[in-house]
Design a protein around this motif. Structure first.
Motif, PDB file in Angstrom:
ATOM      1  N   MET A  34       0.837  -1.198   0.000  1.00 16.85           N
ATOM      2  CA  MET A  34       0.000   0.000   0.000  1.00 16.85           C
ATOM      3  C   MET A  34       0.869   1.244   0.000  1.00 16.85           C
ATOM      4  O   MET A  34       2.007   1.218   0.463  1.00 16.85           O
ATOM      5  N   VAL A  35       0.311   2.321  -0.524  1.00 18.00           N
ATOM      6  CA  VAL A  35       0.966   3.614  -0.417  1.00 18.00           C
ATOM      7  C   VAL A  35       0.279   4.369   0.715  1.00 18.00           C
ATOM      8  O   VAL A  35      -0.941   4.334   0.860  1.00 18.00           O
ATOM      9  N   VAL A  36       1.086   5.024   1.533  1.00 18.79           N
ATOM     10  CA  VAL A  36       0.582   5.759   2.684  1.00 18.79           C
ATOM     11  C   VAL A  36       0.544   7.248   2.342  1.00 18.79           C
ATOM     12  O   VAL A  36       1.472   7.775   1.739  1.00 18.79           O
ATOM     13  N   PHE A  37      -0.530   7.923   2.741  1.00 21.64           N
ATOM     14  CA  PHE A  37      -0.615   9.365   2.521  1.00 21.64           C
ATOM     15  C   PHE A  37      -1.354   9.995   3.694  1.00 21.64           C
ATOM     16  O   PHE A  37      -1.867   9.305   4.587  1.00 21.64           O
ATOM     17  N   SER A  38      -1.431  11.326   3.690  1.00 28.21           N
ATOM     18  CA  SER A  38      -2.023  12.048   4.803  1.00 28.21           C
ATOM     19  C   SER A  38      -2.727  13.301   4.304  1.00 28.21           C
ATOM     20  O   SER A  38      -2.372  13.854   3.253  1.00 28.21           O
ATOM     21  N   ASP A  39      -3.702  13.753   5.088  1.00 31.37           N
ATOM     22  CA  ASP A  39      -4.318  15.056   4.833  1.00 31.37           C
ATOM     23  C   ASP A  39      -3.739  16.099   5.782  1.00 31.37           C
ATOM     24  O   ASP A  39      -4.263  17.204   5.899  1.00 31.37           O
ATOM     25  N   GLY A  40      -2.649  15.748   6.458  1.00 29.68           N
ATOM     26  CA  GLY A  40      -2.027  16.633   7.422  1.00 29.68           C
ATOM     27  C   GLY A  40      -2.428  16.332   8.847  1.00 29.68           C
ATOM     28  O   GLY A  40      -1.787  16.790   9.800  1.00 29.68           O
ATOM     29  N   THR A  41      -3.494  15.530   9.007  1.00 30.82           N
ATOM     30  CA  THR A  41      -3.994  15.204  10.340  1.00 30.82           C
ATOM     31  C   THR A  41      -4.019  13.702  10.587  1.00 30.82           C
ATOM     32  O   THR A  41      -3.572  13.212  11.629  1.00 30.82           O
ATOM     33  N   ASP A  42      -4.537  12.960   9.627  1.00 28.87           N
ATOM     34  CA  ASP A  42      -4.686  11.516   9.755  1.00 28.87           C
ATOM     35  C   ASP A  42      -3.880  10.782   8.697  1.00 28.87           C
ATOM     36  O   ASP A  42      -3.464  11.370   7.693  1.00 28.87           O
ATOM     37  N   GLU A  97       5.141  13.481   9.889  1.00 27.23           N
ATOM     38  CA  GLU A  97       6.263  14.397   9.681  1.00 27.23           C
ATOM     39  C   GLU A  97       6.975  14.102   8.368  1.00 27.23           C
ATOM     40  O   GLU A  97       7.460  15.016   7.682  1.00 27.23           O
ATOM     41  N   SER A  98       7.022  12.824   8.001  1.00 24.71           N
ATOM     42  CA  SER A  98       7.717  12.435   6.770  1.00 24.71           C
ATOM     43  C   SER A  98       6.918  12.771   5.518  1.00 24.71           C
ATOM     44  O   SER A  98       7.493  12.996   4.450  1.00 24.71           O
ATOM     45  N   LEU A  99       5.599  12.813   5.642  1.00 24.73           N
ATOM     46  CA  LEU A  99       4.746  13.069   4.481  1.00 24.73           C
ATOM     47  C   LEU A  99       4.561  14.570   4.323  1.00 24.73           C
ATOM     48  O   LEU A  99       3.668  15.189   4.890  1.00 24.73           O
ATOM     49  N   ASP A 100       5.402  15.176   3.548  1.00 26.13           N
ATOM     50  CA  ASP A 100       5.431  16.619   3.367  1.00 26.13           C
ATOM     51  C   ASP A 100       4.441  17.017   2.287  1.00 26.13           C
ATOM     52  O   ASP A 100       4.579  16.635   1.122  1.00 26.13           O
ATOM     53  N   LEU A 101       3.441  17.830   2.660  1.00 25.33           N
ATOM     54  CA  LEU A 101       2.436  18.276   1.697  1.00 25.33           C
ATOM     55  C   LEU A 101       2.687  19.709   1.222  1.00 25.33           C
ATOM     56  O   LEU A 101       1.834  20.313   0.593  1.00 25.33           O
ATOM     57  N   ASP A 102       3.831  20.262   1.542  1.00 31.29           N
ATOM     58  CA  ASP A 102       4.069  21.674   1.234  1.00 31.29           C
ATOM     59  C   ASP A 102       4.396  21.929  -0.227  1.00 31.29           C
ATOM     60  O   ASP A 102       4.255  23.047  -0.711  1.00 31.29           O
ATOM     61  N   HIS A 103       4.874  20.895  -0.935  1.00 29.61           N
ATOM     62  CA  HIS A 103       5.316  21.098  -2.318  1.00 29.61           C
ATOM     63  C   HIS A 103       4.292  20.516  -3.277  1.00 29.61           C
ATOM     64  O   HIS A 103       4.268  19.321  -3.519  1.00 29.61           O
ATOM     65  N   ALA A 104       3.436  21.386  -3.796  1.00 29.83           N
ATOM     66  CA  ALA A 104       2.367  20.944  -4.692  1.00 29.83           C
ATOM     67  C   ALA A 104       2.947  20.268  -5.922  1.00 29.83           C
ATOM     68  O   ALA A 104       3.831  20.795  -6.585  1.00 29.83           O
ATOM     69  N   GLY A 105       2.433  19.087  -6.207  1.00 30.19           N
ATOM     70  CA  GLY A 105       2.829  18.388  -7.418  1.00 30.19           C
ATOM     71  C   GLY A 105       4.212  17.791  -7.373  1.00 30.19           C
ATOM     72  O   GLY A 105       4.733  17.383  -8.399  1.00 30.19           O
ATOM     73  N   ALA A 106       4.827  17.727  -6.191  1.00 28.34           N
ATOM     74  CA  ALA A 106       6.217  17.276  -6.110  1.00 28.34           C
ATOM     75  C   ALA A 106       6.326  15.772  -5.898  1.00 28.34           C
ATOM     76  O   ALA A 106       7.266  15.310  -5.271  1.00 28.34           O
ATOM     77  N   ALA A 165      -4.368  23.035 -11.083  1.00 30.01           N
ATOM     78  CA  ALA A 165      -3.844  24.343 -10.696  1.00 30.01           C
ATOM     79  C   ALA A 165      -4.957  25.334 -10.380  1.00 30.01           C
ATOM     80  O   ALA A 165      -4.704  26.378  -9.758  1.00 30.01           O
ATOM     81  N   VAL A 166      -6.190  25.022 -10.774  1.00 27.25           N
ATOM     82  CA  VAL A 166      -7.325  25.913 -10.482  1.00 27.25           C
ATOM     83  C   VAL A 166      -7.708  25.853  -9.010  1.00 27.25           C
ATOM     84  O   VAL A 166      -8.468  26.692  -8.533  1.00 27.25           O
ATOM     85  N   CYS A 167      -7.212  24.869  -8.291  1.00 32.69           N
ATOM     86  CA  CYS A 167      -7.534  24.730  -6.872  1.00 32.69           C
ATOM     87  C   CYS A 167      -6.645  25.658  -6.040  1.00 32.69           C
ATOM     88  O   CYS A 167      -5.532  26.007  -6.445  1.00 32.69           O
ATOM     89  N   ASP A 168      -7.148  26.027  -4.868  1.00 36.17           N
ATOM     90  CA  ASP A 168      -6.340  26.855  -3.973  1.00 36.17           C
ATOM     91  C   ASP A 168      -5.094  26.103  -3.512  1.00 36.17           C
ATOM     92  O   ASP A 168      -4.024  26.697  -3.338  1.00 36.17           O
ATOM     93  N   LEU A 169      -5.256  24.800  -3.283  1.00 31.49           N
ATOM     94  CA  LEU A 169      -4.146  23.968  -2.849  1.00 31.49           C
ATOM     95  C   LEU A 169      -4.328  22.578  -3.428  1.00 31.49           C
ATOM     96  O   LEU A 169      -5.449  22.060  -3.448  1.00 31.49           O
ATOM     97  N   TYR A 170      -3.271  21.993  -3.921  1.00 25.40           N
ATOM     98  CA  TYR A 170      -3.363  20.622  -4.411  1.00 25.40           C
ATOM     99  C   TYR A 170      -2.021  19.926  -4.191  1.00 25.40           C
ATOM    100  O   TYR A 170      -0.964  20.567  -4.148  1.00 25.40           O
ATOM    101  N   SER A 171      -2.077  18.613  -4.063  1.00 25.32           N
ATOM    102  CA  SER A 171      -0.852  17.831  -3.925  1.00 25.32           C
ATOM    103  C   SER A 171      -1.069  16.483  -4.584  1.00 25.32           C
ATOM    104  O   SER A 171      -2.030  15.773  -4.259  1.00 25.32           O
ATOM    105  N   LEU A 172      -0.210  16.145  -5.523  1.00 23.77           N
ATOM    106  CA  LEU A 172      -0.247  14.841  -6.176  1.00 23.77           C
ATOM    107  C   LEU A 172       0.403  13.830  -5.233  1.00 23.77           C
ATOM    108  O   LEU A 172       1.625  13.783  -5.103  1.00 23.77           O
ATOM    109  N   LEU A 173      -0.429  13.030  -4.573  1.00 24.64           N
ATOM    110  CA  LEU A 173       0.045  12.104  -3.550  1.00 24.64           C
ATOM    111  C   LEU A 173       0.622  10.832  -4.139  1.00 24.64           C
ATOM    112  O   LEU A 173       1.561  10.254  -3.587  1.00 24.64           O
TER     113      LEU A 173
END
Length: 248
Positions: free
Chosen positions: A48-56, A87-96, A231-239
């Motif tokens: 599985m791939v693990v991801f986060s919404d910043g909280t869970d 902490e390891s799942l950094d959501l600060d870099h959109a599309g990174a 890019a039309v969204c205020d914030l997006y991240s390709l997880l």
């Protein structure tokens, strides 16, 4: 001497053609019960791939076109390492998104039907930095990873490679479309894997007043095209973005 030989032969033939002993009869009665194990053909290693919404924390099963891996499944999970993984799942870099920045999960061997049926259970698991099958490094060992809640379930249509005929692939109207899952104040876009070539993608967005991307038929976009679409969204991240397992 000949008479004794014929007598012995007659006794032998008669014996092997008589009904089985009571012990053997019981064995045959139990055989249908044993065959029920065929219903558990989804037992295996399910990465599985693990991801986060910043909280869970969440885990998305890495599907394939074949059983026992032919399901897209997304679960909310819990771990004693939750803070460290967040902490390891950094959501600060959109599309990174990149394979090296992934966190993947390999639970102990289990029956995928438990997830398909929406069960809550705990199981030992290993966290990897990167894709566990493509050079990822073992990171954390979890003795009691918990699958908390099923958020998304969809079966993937069986597909052969191009040199075979896809005669058993049903027409799935949901293929190559997107599902949206509400995660707090964010939305998770989940791509429905379709016929070859296709792709698996998870995109977390905020501030999208309307769907950011349309069905793409058989077109497989690039990372740059997905970034442009959202890019039309205020914030997006390709997880997560995977094409290799669903190519021609």
């Amino acid at each position: 001497m000949k008479y004794l030989y014929l007598t012995a032969l007659y006794i032998f033939v008669t014996f092997i053609n008589t009904p089985a002993s009571s012990a053997n009869v019981v064995g045959r009665e139990l055989a249908p019960v044993a065959t029920t194990h065929a219903n558990h053909d989804k037992v295996g290693s399910h990465g599985m791939v693990v991801f986060s919404d910043g909280t869970d924390l969440y885990a998305s099963h890495l599907p394939l076109y074949y059983s026992p891996h032919d399901y897209q499944l997304i679960y909310k999970i819990d771990s004693s390492y939750k803070a460290l993984v967040l902490e390891s799942l950094d959501l600060d870099h959109a599309g990174a998104f990149s394979q090296s920045s992934m966190v993947t999960l390999l639970p102990a061997i289990f029956d995928l039907n438990k997830l398909i049926n929406g069960e809550q259970f705990s199981i030992p698991a290993e966290f990897f930095k990167g894709h566990f099958e493509r050079g990822g490094n073992q990171w954390l060992s979890e003795s009691k990873l918990t699958f908390v809640e099923l958020l998304f379930k969809r079966r993937v249509s069986k597909q052969y490679k191009r040199q075979h005929a896809d005669v058993d692939a049903p027409n799935d109207p949901s293929a190559n479309s997107w599902s949206i899952i509400e995660l707090g104040d964010s939305q998770l876009y989940v791509h429905s894997i379709g016929t070859r070539p296709s792709y698996d993608a998870l995109i977390l967005v905020k501030g999208c007043s309307e769907p950011a991307i349309k069905p793409t038929e058989t077109h497989v976009p690039s990372v740059e095209q997905l970034n442009a679409a959202f890019a039309v969204c205020d914030l997006y991240s390709l997880l997560y973005f995977e094409t290799q397992d669903f190519a021609l």
